[in-house]
Write a protein that holds these residues in place. Sequence first.
Motif, PDB file in Angstrom:
ATOM      1  N   ARG A  33       0.576  -1.545   0.003  1.00 53.66           N
ATOM      2  CA  ARG A  33      -0.056  -0.064  -0.067  1.00 53.66           C
ATOM      3  C   ARG A  33       0.937   1.273  -0.030  1.00 53.66           C
ATOM      4  N   GLY A  34       2.087   1.148   0.511  1.00 56.00           N
ATOM      5  CA  GLY A  34       2.971   2.185   0.258  1.00 56.00           C
ATOM      6  C   GLY A  34       3.253   2.605  -0.896  1.00 56.00           C
ATOM      7  N   ALA A  35       3.552   1.589  -1.754  1.00 57.46           N
ATOM      8  CA  ALA A  35       3.948   1.875  -3.174  1.00 57.46           C
ATOM      9  C   ALA A  35       2.634   2.081  -3.788  1.00 57.46           C
ATOM     10  N   GLY A  36       1.611   1.726  -3.353  1.00 61.93           N
ATOM     11  CA  GLY A  36       0.104   1.870  -4.310  1.00 61.93           C
ATOM     12  C   GLY A  36      -0.410   3.281  -4.077  1.00 61.93           C
ATOM     13  N   ALA A  37       0.159   3.904  -3.061  1.00 58.60           N
ATOM     14  CA  ALA A  37      -0.346   5.320  -2.667  1.00 58.60           C
ATOM     15  C   ALA A  37       0.447   6.355  -3.365  1.00 58.60           C
ATOM     16  N   MET A  38       1.566   5.853  -4.185  1.00 61.25           N
ATOM     17  CA  MET A  38       2.273   6.974  -4.819  1.00 61.25           C
ATOM     18  C   MET A  38       2.707   6.176  -6.271  1.00 61.25           C
ATOM     19  N   THR A  39       2.002   5.719  -6.894  1.00 56.94           N
ATOM     20  CA  THR A  39       2.030   4.828  -8.195  1.00 56.94           C
ATOM     21  C   THR A  39       2.367   5.897  -9.151  1.00 56.94           C
ATOM     22  N   LEU A  40       1.881   7.122  -9.456  1.00 58.47           N
ATOM     23  CA  LEU A  40       2.225   7.967 -10.460  1.00 58.47           C
ATOM     24  C   LEU A  40       3.776   8.324 -10.543  1.00 58.47           C
ATOM     25  N   THR A  41       4.161   8.497  -9.133  1.00 59.85           N
ATOM     26  CA  THR A  41       5.651   9.029  -8.971  1.00 59.85           C
ATOM     27  C   THR A  41       6.384   7.975  -9.423  1.00 59.85           C
ATOM     28  N   LEU A  42       6.316   6.949  -8.971  1.00 62.98           N
ATOM     29  CA  LEU A  42       7.036   5.418  -8.962  1.00 62.98           C
ATOM     30  C   LEU A  42       7.063   4.891 -10.191  1.00 62.98           C
ATOM     31  N   TYR A  43       5.873   5.055 -11.066  1.00 62.81           N
ATOM     32  CA  TYR A  43       5.714   4.561 -12.459  1.00 62.81           C
ATOM     33  C   TYR A  43       6.830   5.409 -13.369  1.00 62.81           C
ATOM     34  N   THR A  44       6.696   6.709 -12.751  1.00 62.89           N
ATOM     35  CA  THR A  44       7.209   7.851 -13.650  1.00 62.89           C
ATOM     36  C   THR A  44       8.813   7.456 -13.640  1.00 62.89           C
ATOM     37  N   VAL A  45       9.154   7.383 -12.496  1.00 59.05           N
ATOM     38  CA  VAL A  45      10.512   7.114 -12.249  1.00 59.05           C
ATOM     39  C   VAL A  45      11.087   5.810 -12.823  1.00 59.05           C
ATOM     40  N   HIS A  46      10.337   4.762 -12.568  1.00 60.44           N
ATOM     41  CA  HIS A  46      10.672   3.485 -13.178  1.00 60.44           C
ATOM     42  C   HIS A  46      10.762   3.638 -14.697  1.00 60.44           C
ATOM     43  N   VAL A  47       9.869   4.314 -15.650  1.00 57.56           N
ATOM     44  CA  VAL A  47      10.089   4.305 -16.878  1.00 57.56           C
ATOM     45  C   VAL A  47      11.273   5.241 -17.273  1.00 57.56           C
ATOM     46  N   TRP A  48      11.655   6.166 -16.592  1.00 56.24           N
ATOM     47  CA  TRP A  48      12.646   6.994 -16.751  1.00 56.24           C
ATOM     48  C   TRP A  48      14.047   6.239 -16.688  1.00 56.24           C
ATOM     49  N   VAL A  49      14.194   5.376 -15.399  1.00 61.73           N
ATOM     50  CA  VAL A  49      15.216   4.452 -15.238  1.00 61.73           C
ATOM     51  C   VAL A  49      15.432   3.558 -16.394  1.00 61.73           C
ATOM     52  N   VAL A  50      14.294   2.807 -16.521  1.00 66.11           N
ATOM     53  CA  VAL A  50      14.446   1.995 -17.922  1.00 66.11           C
ATOM     54  C   VAL A  50      14.815   2.563 -19.223  1.00 66.11           C
ATOM     55  N   SER A  51      14.430   3.852 -19.561  1.00 64.04           N
ATOM     56  CA  SER A  51      14.893   4.368 -20.481  1.00 64.04           C
ATOM     57  C   SER A  51      16.362   4.673 -20.734  1.00 64.04           C
ATOM     58  N   GLY A  52      17.131   4.669 -19.644  1.00 66.26           N
ATOM     59  CA  GLY A  52      18.412   4.680 -19.441  1.00 66.26           C
ATOM     60  C   GLY A  52      19.224   3.497 -19.905  1.00 66.26           C
ATOM     61  N   PHE A  53      18.560   2.466 -19.989  1.00 64.09           N
ATOM     62  CA  PHE A  53      19.224   1.074 -20.401  1.00 64.09           C
ATOM     63  C   PHE A  53      18.687   0.812 -21.757  1.00 64.09           C
ATOM     64  N   TYR A  54      18.125   1.561 -22.534  1.00 65.93           N
ATOM     65  CA  TYR A  54      17.539   1.279 -23.718  1.00 65.93           C
ATOM     66  C   TYR A  54      18.550   1.062 -24.930  1.00 65.93           C
ATOM     67  N   LEU A  55      18.474  -0.097 -25.560  1.00 70.32           N
ATOM     68  CA  LEU A  55      19.473  -0.587 -26.393  1.00 70.32           C
ATOM     69  C   LEU A  55      21.017  -0.780 -25.832  1.00 70.32           C
ATOM     70  N   LYS A  56      20.908  -0.720 -24.717  1.00 65.19           N
ATOM     71  CA  LYS A  56      22.547  -0.867 -23.719  1.00 65.19           C
ATOM     72  C   LYS A  56      22.292  -2.223 -23.146  1.00 65.19           C
ATOM     73  N   PRO A  57      23.649  -2.814 -23.007  1.00 58.30           N
ATOM     74  CA  PRO A  57      23.887  -3.938 -22.127  1.00 58.30           C
ATOM     75  C   PRO A  57      23.411  -3.290 -20.702  1.00 58.30           C
ATOM     76  N   LEU A  58      23.123  -4.503 -19.821  1.00 58.33           N
ATOM     77  CA  LEU A  58      22.787  -4.461 -18.704  1.00 58.33           C
ATOM     78  C   LEU A  58      24.327  -4.053 -17.946  1.00 58.33           C
ATOM     79  N   PRO A  59      24.384  -3.278 -16.723  1.00 56.50           N
ATOM     80  CA  PRO A  59      25.733  -3.359 -15.984  1.00 56.50           C
ATOM     81  C   PRO A  59      26.107  -4.819 -15.916  1.00 56.50           C
ATOM     82  N   ALA A  60      27.458  -4.794 -15.689  1.00 55.03           N
ATOM     83  CA  ALA A  60      28.266  -6.128 -15.526  1.00 55.03           C
ATOM     84  C   ALA A  60      27.790  -6.739 -14.176  1.00 55.03           C
ATOM     85  N   GLY A  61      27.310  -8.153 -14.311  1.00 52.02           N
ATOM     86  CA  GLY A  61      26.996  -8.660 -13.081  1.00 52.02           C
ATOM     87  C   GLY A  61      25.323  -8.569 -13.042  1.00 52.02           C
TER      88      GLY A  61
END
Length: 411
Positions: A334-362
Amino acid sequence: MTSRTPATRSRKTPGRPQPGRLGGIDAARGLALLGMMATHLLPTFESNANLTPTWIGLTFSGRAAALFAVLAGVGLALSTGRDKPLEGAELSGARRGVALRALVIAAVGLTLGGLEVNVAIILVHYAVLFLCILPFLGLGVKRLCAWAAGWILVSPVLAYLLRPWLLAPEPPLKLGQNPNWEDLGTPSRLLADVFFTGYYPVVQWLSYLLVGLAIGRLVLTKALVPVLLLVGGTVVAVAAKTLGTAAMEDWGGRAALEKVLDSPGYPLGSVLQVNLAGLPQEGSWWWLASAAPHSGTPLDLLHTSAVAAAAIGACLLLGRLAEWVDLDLLLPLRGAGAMTLTLYTVHVWVVSGFYLKPLPAGWTEDGMYFAHAAAAIVIGMVFAVMGWRGPLEWVGHAASRVGRGGLKALQ
């Protein structure tokens, strides 16, 4: 969740749900968020010629996003009178508030749409759904159930008839990416994509908000309601999926669609289990008989709506259990569910940083998902314990209050 006495209601315990807020609903939002993250970060098909579905694809594809949308309707019902819809000036103010909140969500979605990311971002469609649901905010549960049932049956047929006409022009009235600010310059193409040809077609997806609005108009604090949602949702979900599978596998539906596709070796059976988005659903009425995720058919809408109802019922029951044992079992969700717009936005932004790039080592895909999920849970728990709103939730709430009562509402 049992009702509290006025004395208890006025007292706020750190970490507990805010007064008047149902922890089970926030927990369901958190579950939807984690499910959507899973479909973004983990493979839904095995990398083989048959595109064998993974358990992530079979479990979350189509269902997590639908739960997110149904909960939008539930939230709107809870903020507009619960089981007694607002009327008159209060209803007009609530509609203005929802409209301004939708503009905030749309602005965030259009901004995220400018990122290069392999994620179908839902926020612009989510905002348009908020605007489309405005005429229904004053309806009671019986009329909402009738509207929801009719919309589930009729909207897929309308979309099936109009999509070929919208895709016929050159270029077709369909975006090749997530909606962004530049697309405002081609409004006809943007609107066609958002309402009919895109990943989350609003015409069909309005069904989810109508279902959610009907659920939110129930007396969710009554003991029997969560049980009915869980049991009834499970029965309907199983029946809809069983009927769709029979239509495809036993009654000749898949064979007919394979002829329409005319693509020997195409793993249609696997696609029907996980994600039908991207396939041109035209040339045969059999498309409307499947229950495939992201197909937008009556059986798909019915199945995913029912799964959402069952999930909401289960979370409400867990909330009751948490109150009974006096232990906040739902805090991580419920903590995450009370702020889904913020967390979803940050999640998408972070995912975009790895677009067409290899994952970090390990790092592995599993590790990346668990990092996103753990971060969302921890951040949500901190904000819940401190009694804070998420940053984007604060902006949306402020916009809603301005719409309801003008600038003086913020003072």
